[in-house]
Scaffold this motif. Structure first.
Motif, PDB file in Angstrom:
ATOM      1  N   ASN A 172     -10.039 -58.060 -66.987  1.00  0.00           N
ATOM      2  CA  ASN A 172      -9.883 -56.611 -67.034  1.00  0.00           C
ATOM      3  C   ASN A 172      -8.879 -56.099 -66.006  1.00  0.00           C
ATOM      4  OD1 ASN A 172     -11.619 -54.474 -68.688  1.00  0.00           O
ATOM      5  ND2 ASN A 172     -12.748 -56.400 -68.666  1.00  0.00           N
ATOM      6  N   VAL A 231     -17.002 -58.297 -67.113  1.00  0.00           N
ATOM      7  CA  VAL A 231     -15.712 -57.625 -66.960  1.00  0.00           C
ATOM      8  C   VAL A 231     -14.593 -58.666 -66.935  1.00  0.00           C
ATOM      9  CG1 VAL A 231     -16.601 -55.555 -65.840  1.00  0.00           C
ATOM     10  CG2 VAL A 231     -16.048 -57.575 -64.448  1.00  0.00           C
ATOM     11  N   SER A 241     -16.062 -55.719 -76.315  1.00  0.00           N
ATOM     12  CA  SER A 241     -15.020 -56.584 -75.767  1.00  0.00           C
ATOM     13  C   SER A 241     -13.779 -56.577 -76.652  1.00  0.00           C
ATOM     14  CB  SER A 241     -15.550 -58.016 -75.629  1.00  0.00           C
ATOM     15  OG  SER A 241     -15.982 -58.525 -76.882  1.00  0.00           O
ATOM     16  N   THR A 267      -9.686 -48.316 -70.944  1.00  0.00           N
ATOM     17  CA  THR A 267      -9.137 -48.336 -69.586  1.00  0.00           C
ATOM     18  C   THR A 267     -10.140 -47.709 -68.613  1.00  0.00           C
ATOM     19  OG1 THR A 267      -8.052 -46.169 -69.635  1.00  0.00           O
ATOM     20  CG2 THR A 267      -6.859 -48.017 -70.631  1.00  0.00           C
ATOM     21  N   ASN A 271     -10.676 -55.919 -71.689  1.00  0.00           N
ATOM     22  CA  ASN A 271     -10.187 -54.547 -71.749  1.00  0.00           C
ATOM     23  C   ASN A 271      -9.267 -54.342 -70.547  1.00  0.00           C
ATOM     24  OD1 ASN A 271     -11.486 -52.858 -74.063  1.00  0.00           O
ATOM     25  ND2 ASN A 271     -13.173 -54.088 -73.292  1.00  0.00           N
ATOM     26  N   ARG A 272      -9.088 -53.106 -70.085  1.00  0.00           N
ATOM     27  CA  ARG A 272      -8.185 -52.848 -68.940  1.00  0.00           C
ATOM     28  C   ARG A 272      -8.799 -51.801 -68.019  1.00  0.00           C
ATOM     29  NH1 ARG A 272      -3.949 -56.254 -68.186  1.00  0.00           N
ATOM     30  NH2 ARG A 272      -2.634 -54.574 -67.398  1.00  0.00           N
ATOM     31  N   ILE A 273     -10.011 -52.082 -67.519  1.00  0.00           N
ATOM     32  CA  ILE A 273     -10.683 -51.055 -66.729  1.00  0.00           C
ATOM     33  C   ILE A 273     -10.162 -51.003 -65.289  1.00  0.00           C
ATOM     34  CG2 ILE A 273     -12.738 -51.341 -68.157  1.00  0.00           C
ATOM     35  CD1 ILE A 273     -14.139 -52.500 -65.655  1.00  0.00           C
ATOM     36  N   ASN A 333      -9.785 -62.168 -63.653  1.00  0.00           N
ATOM     37  CA  ASN A 333      -9.276 -61.057 -62.862  1.00  0.00           C
ATOM     38  C   ASN A 333      -8.498 -61.615 -61.654  1.00  0.00           C
ATOM     39  OD1 ASN A 333     -10.423 -58.571 -64.225  1.00  0.00           O
ATOM     40  ND2 ASN A 333     -12.290 -59.769 -63.943  1.00  0.00           N
ATOM     41  N   LEU A 341     -17.719 -55.869 -71.551  1.00  0.00           N
ATOM     42  CA  LEU A 341     -16.436 -55.167 -71.483  1.00  0.00           C
ATOM     43  C   LEU A 341     -15.266 -56.145 -71.373  1.00  0.00           C
ATOM     44  CD1 LEU A 341     -17.461 -52.378 -68.948  1.00  0.00           C
ATOM     45  CD2 LEU A 341     -16.784 -51.982 -71.315  1.00  0.00           C
ATOM     46  N   SER A 342     -15.497 -57.394 -71.672  1.00  0.00           N
ATOM     47  CA  SER A 342     -14.463 -58.417 -71.502  1.00  0.00           C
ATOM     48  C   SER A 342     -13.185 -58.057 -72.250  1.00  0.00           C
ATOM     49  CB  SER A 342     -14.968 -59.767 -72.022  1.00  0.00           C
ATOM     50  OG  SER A 342     -16.165 -60.140 -71.396  1.00  0.00           O
TER      51      SER A 342
END
Length: 432
Positions: free
Chosen positions: A329, A326, A270, A275, A300-302, A357, A297-298
């Protein structure tokens, strides 16, 4: 004071200006301080922890001309009371410096020197939380000495103690030979890349440490060395690498290692710079990896593309991942809906956290349906549906993988499963 359930799982807990000194090459000067009188020295030698930790601590401070820390004294008194009740097994000593319910004088390196002398003989204490104190590298020196001598310690929390690269090196090197510690938190100590290198090297040798938290330690792109470690280490169960400046090339290196690793169950990446391109590598490794159960994955910029990659894998291939976060993200409706569809076909995939989100009505309806049909339990997500004028919306609820990562609640259960699902799914200090 009643004991509290605390890390490690199944154990009990007692309790809850920067130093300029740095860890010396040999014992600090005060380590050889003599008793004020021969009689005092003899009294301390005869004193045993079983006759009273509080008394033992007071006498040792007197012998070494060290000021008594009232917070330590208070916690040791509680332990003594537990011992009198016959509850002396499996205690986690909680002397965290951020306790808001008890007057706290934060523990310094010199305080920890005295404390370590007492704890090395306390076989009924197998956990120690001294987070949010002022140990610095001096305290790290004595923590390393304690790990050499106290062979029952399975949990050690040193988070936010102003430990630098030298102190990190001392802790890492002593773990080359330690075979009892299972969970170490170095969170927030700025050990930097230099200190991180020693931990990566240690993990290629150590065969007992199950959980390591190196989050927020000023490590940057450490994934080359961590990747090499993961290929060699087959004991580590949980690895926290938040705020490591990990980019897509870094997650690729970690994923390359995860093809060969069969022990890691909890991966926390995280607060990095990953990306949607990085999700190509993660989605691919999840097609064959059958060990990973929790991925954070908190922050991030997926985005939608990354969420879609993960959704495809979780729908058609992976049947081992249980929880995914997530949070924040930059995922919009399409990606969030795709992840919700995965939960309908993948019964193993039971926890998902999506707050922060961009929710459209389709997203709100999709997660409302998941909860209403029982595919997603309310405690296993951080959103709750509600209806206004016939339209479904999502509100945030206080659930997550590690809501109490940096703090603990002053009321209620601090380590309940809904707020700290990651720790519940991958229990501390226990074999898979």
């Amino acid at each position: 004071m009643a004991a509290q359930p605390l890390q490690p799982v199944g154990e009990r807990s007692m309790g809850s200006s920067r130093e300029a000194a740095r860890a010396p090459a040999r014992s600090p000067a005060w380590a050889s301080t003599q008793a004020s009188t021969p009689g005092a020295a003899l009294a301390v030698q005869r004193e045993s922890p079983e006759s009273g930790l509080q008394k033992h601590y007071s006498n040792l401070c007197m012998e070494k001309s060290q000021k008594i820390n009232p917070f330590i004294l208070h916690i040791l008194q509680e332990v003594d009371e537990e011992i009198k009740k016959g509850l002396a097994a499996g205690i986690t000593l909680n002397i965290a410096g951020n306790n808001r319910l008890v007057p706290v004088e934060r523990v310094t390196g010199e305080d920890f020197w005295i404390l370590s002398k007492i704890l090395k003989n306390c076989l009924y204490i197998n956990g120690l939380d001294v987070g949010y104190n002022l140990l610095c590298d001096v305290g790290a020196y004595y923590a390393a000495k304690l790990l050499q001598k106290q062979l029952n310690l399975i949990y050690l929390n040193l988070m936010f103690n102003d430990i630098g690269p030298e102190g990190g090196e001392l802790i890492a090197k002593v773990l080359h030979k330690n075979r009892t510690l299972k969970y170490l938190r170095m969170t927030g100590n700025k050990i930097e890349n230099k200190g991180g290198m020693f931990f990566a090297a240690m993990l290629q040798i150590n065969s007992s440490l199950e959980k390591l938290d190196l989050g927020d330690c000023d490590l940057e792109e450490s994934t080359v060395h961590v990747g090499r470690m993961l290929k060699e280490n087959h004991c580590l169960v949980a690895l926290h690498m938040c705020k490591h400046d990990i980019k897509n090339s870094g997650i690729q290196q970690l994923c390359d290692a995860l093809y060969l690793n069969s022990s890691l169950r909890y991966l926390d990446v995280s607060c990095n710079k990953i990306t949607h391109d990085g999700m190509v590598y993660l989605a691919d490794v999840l097609k064959s990896n059958t060990t990973l159960e929790v991925i954070d994955l908190s922050f991030n910029r997926i985005e939608n593309a990354g969420a879609n990659y993960l959704s495809e894998t979780l729908t058609s291939h992976n049947r081992s991942l249980k929880a995914l976060s997530v949070v924040s993200n930059n995922i919009e409706g399409e990606g969030l809906v795709a992840l919700s569809q995965s939960m309908k076909t993948n019964l193993t995939f039971s926890h998902i956290y999506i707050w922060g989100n961009k929710f459209d009505e389709a997203t709100c309806v999709a997660y409302s349906d998941l909860i209403q049909t029982g595919c997603l339990k309310p405690d296993n997500t951080d959103v709750e549906p509600f209806v206004v004028d016939g339209h479904v919306y999502l509100a945030e609820v206080s659930n997550g993988l590690k809501k109490h990562y940096y703090w603990t609640s002053t009321y209620g259960e601090s380590y309940d499963h809904s707020s700290n699902a990651g720790f519940a799914l991958v229990p501390v200090g226990q074999q898979p």
